[in-house]
Design a protein around this motif. Structure first.
Motif: not given
Ligand SMILES: Nc1ncnc2c1ncn2[C@@H]1O[C@H](COP(=O)(O)OP(=O)(O)OP(=O)(O)O)[C@@H](O)[C@H]1O
Ligand SMILES: Nc1ncnc2c1ncn2[C@@H]1O[C@H](COP(=O)(O)OP(=O)(O)OP(=O)(O)O)[C@@H](O)[C@H]1O
Ligand SMILES: [Mg+2]
Ligand SMILES: [Mg+2]
Lengths: 324, 305, 494, 335, 307
Positions: C8, C206, C211-212, C215, C218, C220-221, E163-165, E172
């Motif tokens: 990200a 991002v 938010t990063r 992520m 979670t 996600e990144a 999801p966050t983003s 989303h």
């Protein structure tokens, strides 16, 4: 005959309105003549939408006529000097139908009544206060009421305040547009009496607008009957209410139901819908509803003809060749 | 027993009492939520006014050694900084208090500017109608619906965030609502008979506007103004987030939330406490505004955005 | 999936795919596709062989000869790397339409490029450059090598949408403003340089730091640049921090100190006096700023810009009394008013915060500071137009790719972005640039650092790291200094 | 007239017993109407007259439980219709009575039609509920409009309310209210906003429809002329109470209550020129400020100290009663 | 109807022109892209060359007229920073993301807002009403970026439900749409509740009840149809609110929409893109308002005769 204090000649008012997506002319008042002599009351009757209020506003110079002219003491507004205009504003005062919207809710009664006096130069505060007290008492309220706000008064009392305001600048003419039709029966009688007293006392001339023939009869000397923006009959109040010449006036009389369960059925009961002023009938404007309509009525507009009661009426039936 | 001299000095006692009774009567008409909201708002205004007097620390002075201290009730917190400290070790309570003052100033100025501008435009448009009306209202339409945030960003980018900019930008966003309201109300009042009566008394148009129109549209405008306090605070916060809010180091509640947002898990109080302050204040304002609307002009209820 | 590495980023900058199509920030993703003639050893800061196996410099520093590695294939079947490709890449990078950062300076420097044979590239320079290999031609800069054949075949418009280089990855898909997806070349087999483990690398833009961080939390990144204050959060979530060491230097620059250009010199400011500038340096407790604002991820800067050679220069200590005394000597016993402009960039989100901290310290010695947040373009414009003469601003310095170029860009009046000049300094730099002896050069270089420090050309705060949060999906990954992201070297955790 | 054939010996069609409406449930809440007792026989027309604010609409609304929630909570007494007490019915039972058994024409024709649906739509909605009728919905809608004498009915179905004149709208409201041939129609000042000539025609139409459907009617008005033309019996309301009720002719000829008498006198007439109108001093009291005892006594020409206490209900003839200590007719009768 | 559309479009064009002028002037007041594009060490000569290349050396009126002239032929210029990509392409590539998000937020807002509003009005002063009012109050009282971050932490980080983003699948959409929509949801709830209360007290509702209609028909047909009119009026402003919110929400949730593009290109002084974004947004806004006008005519027959 004395010189009329207020008169109108050929008065007309056309509104541009949007109808069915197009701009159209709405003839609210057409070719209207009238004159008011000092101290007399002229009644104007007609059903809703016939142009009574429009006429009133033109006579008050709140609205500009599309054609014709209004004269005050023989002069049109454009001919008047600044002083004369101010005189006009003092001399002609209106009372409107709705006493709730006639009084600014955020002003004390005293200030409301004094407003017409505010444009008069050289009037001291004390003079104004004295005058306010005077007129409040003249309409049956108390001088102390000047300190209160309009919302502390009932409808009838408010209409009295509106009248007090109208007479504060010692006018010569009162323009009364349905001053009692929003009032209850018991209040209505009170207001009518006050107006009549003022008329007698100050020799006020009045224009009294109403849709109710009985009240007009009570208030006015002369009556003008309007239909779709035009005068269709004029004469003395007594004559019009007892021996009308125009079928429309007759229908109005018939529709004014007497408070008598055993009243006879009228001979010419009203019928039909009121035509739209955007699309007025050809010929005699009333012919679409007239039970006595003849062929000529749809084609030719009748002129004002002498009626049996001594006044004038716009009906082909009165034409000399037909009246026999 | 009333002292006669005092009574004279104070004016007629009955009238004063009357006013007091009227206010008390109004108070009595509101439910407990509205009263609570009013009390909260009163506290907010008081805090804003007293500001420096009650602030425990200098809101701008900090020490990097004492940064990110938690509130007193948290572990590691102390009563020196009852609500903790921010990223530069400045006292959050003091900044909150100073922020109330800033928010109040922004609100007051915006509402004064936007209100004056909108009211002037709306009243003139409504009163004179015709072309004036058309041109003014097209302008209002444009302003009302154009995403002014972009203008705000441009302005912010051009001259940097500044107090003046914030106020200009938010005023630009909000004036049109007053204009629309003022026009609508003026149209209504213009048709009231007392306006015609004033004309038949020979009053000029501008005197009529001053004497009859403005006093009568004022209550509705006041309701809008009340409801907009919330909008201003929230908008200022959003602008702060985008970097064009009240410039640092001055603490506005919006910029406090915006600055604290990255600490939501590590130092939640940074954005939660000012966020809560915004929430409570704006909610109170809206509750009171709605209640006022109910009393003054029910048609306005729920119409603000 | 385990095969995908998700990175990200805070920005993609321009989403263009040619080396010359925009800023160096795009190297985060483009470096998976393009390769460079030389790479920089993070330890020594010296050039090591890349696509060029070896190189020679003429003693006057005006002619460089690069010998290319053999058997390096372009992606997509566009053949083996030849000197033609290198010449083409250089031509494009310095071309008129190039949008690359160093383009104009390189255009001035390069006289001609010759390709005597398939494997040899000869570069002739107009002025001596003793550091071309690790400078403009190194992996820290923008000379990624493209395939000429590819451009010839597709035409310029078509070809620039899709990067074809010698790197291990090819572009799979771009979702504008959202994702750049790179996949492993099918023929990556035994790539000469790396042995990538992730099938795909997905770059997500991002902009919001929180938010990063979310992520990362979670999953996600896998890798994301974060702010210093988020380090504890990321660590608490069981993740690891990898920092690029000393990649940027937060500094406060003084306006109006281009003393060799009357248009950009403003002698009326308090900081036109050296004592004042020194005072402003003494006043700031840099260690505390580093400990608190940078979470210890920095070292005190003694001079401008992270340069290893300047590590011997002694920084100003924190000494407010000294600062007050110097102020008094300079004629400002009661301090003065100063405007400090600040902005955010990436990296450099902490600059406004640092500005506030600096302001707090200056306040202590009576210097009344007004902070004015602006945005980067405004200040950069004012700067290039010589209008930044009556205020000071926060800035971030980057390591010099080549010392000579760096010094010329920062401290010579020819450069629009010069922040400080003086006749002595310019003479020193001139001497340094034309010095052929490496030993003497090095000594001169240190001397310049000392001079900048003594003159207090800025308020040097720190040499800061760039922290990245790294998920446990990633085994080994290291970021080597500035501009070396090494995403193609990231390994999968066992 | 209809009532002569249909008036049975049995119970009235609708009977109100001690109906009061207060502003909320609290016992001391101000009352809009108080202890109203009124019966309506099948097929007869009962007029309800009174000045503005006397509670006529409130009474009409109470009969169909259309009062706003606060007032509905303050409703007490019994409203007996057939074997049910309307005052105690639930939502569904009310829906069953409304329209089919008892219907209503509201005061304001301009506001009674939903502005966003076509006239046909609103009419069909009502027709659909009338399960027993035959013919297609469309035919019945046309017939309904024709029954209220709307020309080119078919085309009018597509019209929206704003495209019609006031008189026409009022007739559409009439058509909607009467589609299900109710046994009782409450007409709340159905003609006040109409012009006199249009009013005349609408009244004729109503009379005609009533005759055809054989329904009873509670006709609310403030116009004695309308009462005289339309009603068999009349009740006079003042300040929330019925002060006098009886057969129309009795009341017009020999009003017993001083208020009714004064009211009748103060209407200007066409055939005689008057110099002054007889008036009632003062104005009606507002809801919160109603005097104790006889509500009218502060304005009454004949007020006595006794009038400060609640007056008795005196019977003056067949079905003719008045609430007055000193009724006019009784004095005449005694003399 | 046609005339309405014609006048609207004329007005729209004037508005567009006005807007473009404002934006043009504002965007050129300070900061220029040249400074950003110049590499370190660039000289004054480099600067002048680049200025000439970008056409920024011409006078402002000439620049503006050129821009407008080209825009009329569909050429909105090329981005100054990204290697000269046509700015309209850039905007159009970001448009779907914004529109789809706004669409989802709109549906979410309308459906929930109307249902909430209606129930609140029907159950006036009950706990349902109070709850709806509370939601509405809170919705209008929180800054959207704060809400966004809080929602993200609760639903993505803590609960791991969403999801966050990012941009792509349906999951989303949920958080950004909720964040974007909560403000308008609150507004619509309040609006519907207020106008439902008004409608429920009206005469036509009484007539509907007099007919014997069931309560459901009375509420959901007669009262609601009228209450939707102010909602439609609000739709015009809704769009503006969406764009305002989009700049923030798209940043928080890394959504590749035009709000963020606008924000970023303003920061980069990428004039052609700024101009194009603003023009496209304005055009969209005008379109939305035209739609609202048409919707108006559909819902409120009284508007039809006004032509
Ligand atoms: N400002 C205006 N614009 C357009 N049409 C108007 C305007 N004022 C009045 N009209 C129209 O002119 C006609 C006459 O209206 P006016 O108000 O004079 O009637 P009126 O006799 O006073 O009616 P009422 O008894 O209802 O008061 C009506 O058809 C009305 O719709
Ligand atoms: N919802 C309400 N809350 C409080 N007071 C009410 C309410 N509805 C009516 N009133 C008051 O109750 C009194 C009776 O009203 P109602 O409408 O029944 O009178 P009415 O006889 O029908 O008058 P009108 O002739 O004007 O129609 C009035 O004073 C009115 O102000
Ligand atoms: Mg009128
Ligand atoms: Mg009523």
């Amino acid at each position: 005959m004395t010189q009329p204090i207020l008169s109108a000649r050929g008065l007309g008012r056309v509104f541009k309105v949007r109808h069915r997506g197009r701009m159209q002319d709405l003839h609210a008042v057409t070719e209207l003549d009238l004159s008011l002599e000092p101290g007399r009351t002229l009644g104007i009757v007609g059903e809703s939408g016939c142009g009574k209020t429009t006429l009133n506003r033109m006579l008050l110079l709140l609205d500009t006529p599309s054609s014709g002219e209004v004269r005050f003491r023989g002069k049109t507004f454009s001919e008047m000097s600044a002083t004369e205009r101010r005189d006009f504003r003092r001399a002609v005062q209106p009372v409107f139908q709705n006493p709730f919207s006639s009084l600014d809710p955020r002003m004390r009664v005293g200030k409301i009544i004094a407003e017409p006096l505010s444009t008069i130069p050289d009037l001291s505060k004390a003079d104004i206060a004295r005058r306010v007290a005077e007129v409040l008492e003249a309409v049956g309220l108390r001088a102390e009421d000047a300190r209160r706000f309009p919302n502390e008064f009932s409808g009838g009392q408010r209409q009295r305040i509106a009248i007090a305001r109208a007479i504060a600048s010692k006018p010569q003419i009162l323009m009364l547009d349905e001053p009692v039709s929003s009032q209850d029966i018991s209040i209505r009688a009170q207001i009518l009496n006050i107006l009549k007293d003022l008329q007698d006392e100050y020799g006020l001339g009045c224009v009294f607008i109403s849709h109710d023939l009985a009240t007009v009869r009570f208030m006015a000397h002369d009556v003008v009957v309007m239909y779709l923006g035009r005068v269709i009959e004029r004469g003395s109040a007594e004559a019009i209410c007892t021996r009308p010449g125009h079928p429309y006036t007759k229908a109005m009389l018939a529709a004014a139901l007497p408070p008598d369960p055993d009243a006879p059925e009228p001979e010419l009961p009203p019928q039909g819908e009121l035509p739209s002023p955007l699309d007025p009938p050809s010929g005699c404007p009333y012919h679409t509803r007239c039970p006595l309509s003849m062929d000529v009525c749809a084609v030719e507009r009748p002129p004002m003809l002498p009626a049996p009661h001594g006044g004038l009426a716009a009906c082909h039936l009165l034409a000399p060749e037909r009246s026999q | 027993m009333t002292d006669p001299i005092q009574t004279n000095a104070m004016g007629t006692p009955s009238r004063l009492q009357g006013k007091f009774a009227a206010i008390a009567g109004l108070w009595g008409q509101f439910g407990w939520t509205v009263r609570l909201a009013m009390v909260l708002l009163a506290i907010f205004v008081l805090v804003a006014l007293l500001g420096p007097l009650i602030s425990p620390h200098d809101p701008l002075a900090g020490s990097l050694r004492a940064r990110l201290d938690p509130p007193a009730w948290q572990e590691g917190g102390s009563w020196t900084h009852p609500l903790g400290t921010d990223r530069l070790g400045r006292d959050i309570l003091s900044r909150l208090i100073a922020g109330a003052r800033i928010s109040l100033t922004v609100c007051a100025l915006v509402i004064a500017i936007a209100g004056a501008m909108g009211t002037a435009v709306g009243t003139l448009a409504g009163y004179f109608g015709g072309w004036t009306d058309r041109i003014f209202m097209r302008l209002v339409d444009l302003a009302l619906s154009f995403p002014v945030i972009l203008l705000a960003l441009l302005l912010g980018a051009i001259s940097g965030p500044s107090f003046t900019n914030i106020i200009i930008v938010i005023s630009l966003v909000l004036w049109s609502q007053y204009a629309r309201m003022a026009r609508g109300e003026t149209l209504k009042i213009r048709n009231e008979d007392y306006v015609d009566l004033a004309r038949t008394s020979g009053l000029s148009d501008f005197r009529i506007i001053g004497r009859h129109i403005l006093p009568n549209i004022a209550p509705s405008l006041i309701v809008i103004a009340t409801l907009q306090v919330g909008v201003v605070i929230v908008l200022e916060a959003s602008l702060s987030f985008l970097g064009v809010g009240v410039p640092p180091p001055a603490p506005s509640w919006g910029s406090m939330v915006a600055d604290g947002r990255s600490y939501i898990t590590s130092a939640w109080w940074l954005c939660m406490i000012p966020g809560l302050a915004i929430l409570l204040t704006v909610m109170s304002v809206n509750i009171v505004g709605d209640a006022l609307a109910d009393k003054i002009n029910p048609a306005l209820r729920g119409r603000n955005i | 999936q385990a095969d995908e590495l998700v990175v990200a980023l805070s920005t993609f900058s321009e989403e263009t795919m040619t080396p010359w199509g925009g800023s160096g920030q795009r190297k985060t993703y483009l470096d998976l596709a393009y390769e460079y003639l030389t790479y920089i050893d993070p330890e020594t800061g010296e050039a090591v062989p890349g696509l060029a196996q070896s190189w020679d410099m003429s003693p006057d520093g005006r002619t460089w000869t690069f010998h290319l590695r053999e058997g390096i294939e372009f992606a997509g079947g566009y053949g083996e790397l030849t000197s033609e490709d290198v010449a083409y890449s250089i031509a494009r990078l310095i071309g008129e339409d190039s949008r690359a950062g160093p383009a104009s300076a390189m255009r001035r420097a390069i006289a001609s490029v010759q390709t005597p044979d398939e494997r040899t590239v000869v570069v002739n320079l107009n002025v001596p450059d003793f550091e071309l290999a690790k400078g403009y031609f190194g992996s820290g800069q923008q000379l990624g090598i493209v395939s000429k054949a590819y451009f010839d075949e597709l035409g310029a418009d078509e070809a620039q949408a899709r990067p074809i280089g010698t790197g291990p990855y090819v572009l799979e898909n771009v979702t504008s403003g959202s994702e750049i997806l790179m996949t492993l070349r099918e023929d990556v087999g035994d790539h000469w340089r790396v042995n990538p483990e992730f099938e795909t690398v997905s770059f997500r833009v991002v902009p919001e730091e929180s938010t990063r961080v979310a992520m990362l939390q979670t999953g996600e990144a896998d890798i994301a640049p974060i702010g210093f204050d988020s380090i504890p959060t990321v660590e608490n979530a069981g993740l690891r921090i990898v920092s690029a060491q000393a990649t940027w230097s937060p500094v406060v620059r003084f306006g109006g100190l281009i003393q060799t250009d009357p248009a950009r010199y403003n002698p009326d400011t308090p900081w036109a006096s050296r004592e004042v500038r020194q005072a402003l340096n003494y006043a700031v407790d840099k260690q505390t700023i580093i400990d608190e604002l940078f979470q210890g991820e920095a070292t005190i800067a003694a001079s401008d810009t992270p340069v290893p050679a300047w590590s011997e220069v002694e920084p100003y200590p924190y000494d407010p009394d000294m600062a007050r005394q110097l102020l008094a000597e300079a004629g400002y016993p009661d301090g003065f008013d100063i405007t400090l402009k600040t902005f955010t960039t990436a990296p450099g989100a902490e600059l406004p915060l640092m500005a506030e901290a600096v302001a707090l310290y200056w306040q202590d010695i009576g210097v009344n500071t007004t902070i004015e947040p602006v945005d980067w373009p405004s200040i950069r414009t004012a700067w290039t137009q010589g209008q930044a003469s009556d205020y000071v601003w926060t800035h971030r310095g980057f390591p010099f790719a080549s010392a000579a170029n760096g010094l010329e860009a920062g401290f010579m009046q020819d450069s629009l972005f010069a922040s400080f000049t003086s006749p002595e300094l310019e003479a020193m730099i001139q001497q340094f640039s034309s010095e052929e002896d490496a030993q003497t050069r090095s000594a001169l270089f240190t001397e310049i650092g000392q001079y900048l420090r003594d003159e207090a050309a800025g308020v040097f705060i720190a040499l800061a790291n760039e922290p990245y949060g790294v998920s446990d999906k990633v085994g080994e990954w290291d970021i080597s200094g500035a501009y070396g992201w090494n995403f193609d070297r990231a390994t999968r955790a066992q | 007239m209809v009532h002569e054939t249909s008036r049975g010996e049995g119970a009235p069609l609708l009977e109100m017993r001690d109906v009061s409406v207060q502003l909320g449930r609290q016992p001391d809440a101000p009352a809009l109407i108080e202890n109203v007792n009124l019966a309506i026989q099948a097929g007869e027309t009962v007029g309800l007259v009174g000045e503005s604010g006397s509670g006529k609409t409130t009474l009409g609304m109470a009969l169909l439980r259309l009062l706003p929630p606060l007032l509905d909570k303050g409703l007490s007494g019994e409203i007996l219709y057939q074997d049910r007490d309307i005052a105690r019915l639930g939502k569904n039972e009310l829906a069953a009575i409304r329209g089919g058994e008892i219907s209503m024409i509201l005061q304001d024709p301009m506001a009674s039609l939903n502005p966003v649906f076509s006239v046909g739509n609103q009419l069909r909605e009502a027709l659909r509920l009338h399960a027993t009728a035959s013919g297609s919905l469309e035919e019945r809608a046309v017939a309904a409009l024709e029954s209220v004498k709307i020309p080119s009915a078919q085309a009018r179905l597509a019209n929206y309310p704003h495209q019609m004149s006031g008189g026409m709208r009022q007739r559409v409201v009439g058509a909607i209210s009467l589609t299900r041939a109710p046994k009782l129609l409450i007409a709340d000042e159905p003609t006040t906003s109409l012009d006199v000539t249009i009013q005349y025609q609408f009244l004729d139409l109503l009379k005609d429809l009533q005759r055809r459907l054989g329904m009873a009617m509670l006709f609310i008005t403030h116009d004695f002329g309308v009462v005289a033309r339309m009603c068999d019996r009349v009740a006079v309301m003042y300040a929330g109470e019925i002060v006098e009720q009886g057969p129309v002719r009795d009341i017009f000829a020999r009003p017993a209550h001083w208020y009714a008498r004064a009211l009748l006198d103060s209407v200007p007439t066409l055939d005689t020129a008057l110099d002054r109108l007889p008036t009632i001093p003062g104005s009606p009291p507002t809801v919160g400020a109603r005097p104790a005892g006889c509500r009218f006594h502060p304005r009454c020409a004949n007020a006595q100290p006794q009038c400060r206490t609640a007056p008795p209900t005196v019977t003056l003839g067949a079905g003719h009663t008045a609430r007055c200590w000193f009724p006019l007719g009784a004095q005449a009768g005694a003399a | 109807m046609l005339k309405l559309i014609a006048t609207r479009i004329t007005e729209a064009l004037i508005a567009l022109l006005l807007m473009s002028l404002v934006i043009f002037l504002l965007s050129r007041l300070t900061g220029d892209p040249v400074a950003l594009m110049l590499g370190d060490g660039a000289t004054e000569a480099d600067r002048q060359a680049l200025i000439a290349e970008l056409g920024l050396d011409r006078s402002l009126p000439v620049q503006y007229l050129t821009f407008i002239g080209n825009a009329l032929t569909g050429d909105f210029g090329r981005s100054l920073t990204a290697s000269a990509e046509p700015s309209i392409d850039l905007v159009l590539s970001r448009l779907p993301a914004s529109l789809s998000l706004a669409g989802v937020a709109l549906v979410f807002t309308l459906v929930i807002g109307i249902v909430f509003g209606v129930f609140a009005a029907v159950m006036h002063n009950t706990p349902v009403d109070i709850a709806a009012r509370l939601v509405a109050l809170v919705g209008q009282s929180v800054p959207s970026f704060w809400l966004g971050i809080v929602l993200m932490y609760v639903f993505a980080v803590q609960l791991r439900w969403l999801p966050t983003s990012g941009y792509g699948q349906w999951e989303h959409y949920i958080l950004p749409a909720a964040t974007l929509g909560l403000f308008t949801l609150a507004a619509i709830t309040r609006l519907v509740r207020a106008s439902m209360l008004e409608a429920l007290g009206s005469e036509y509702i009484k007539l509907a009840r007099v007919k014997g209609l069931s309560e459901a028909v009375v509420v959901w047909k007669h009262a609601l149809a009228n209450s939707l009119i102010p909602v439609i009026t609000f739709m015009g402003t809704f769009f503006a609110v969406m764009i305002t919110g989009a700049v923030v929400v798209e940043t928080v949730f890394a959504w590749p929409g035009i709000g963020r593009l606008a924000y970023e290109s303003i920061l980069a002084r990428d004039f052609p893109v700024v101009q194009t974004v603003v023009l496209v947004i304005t055009a969209l806004f005008i379109l939305a308002n035209l739609l609202v006008d048409i919707l108006y005519v559909i819902v409120d027959p009284r508007m039809r005769s006004r032509g």
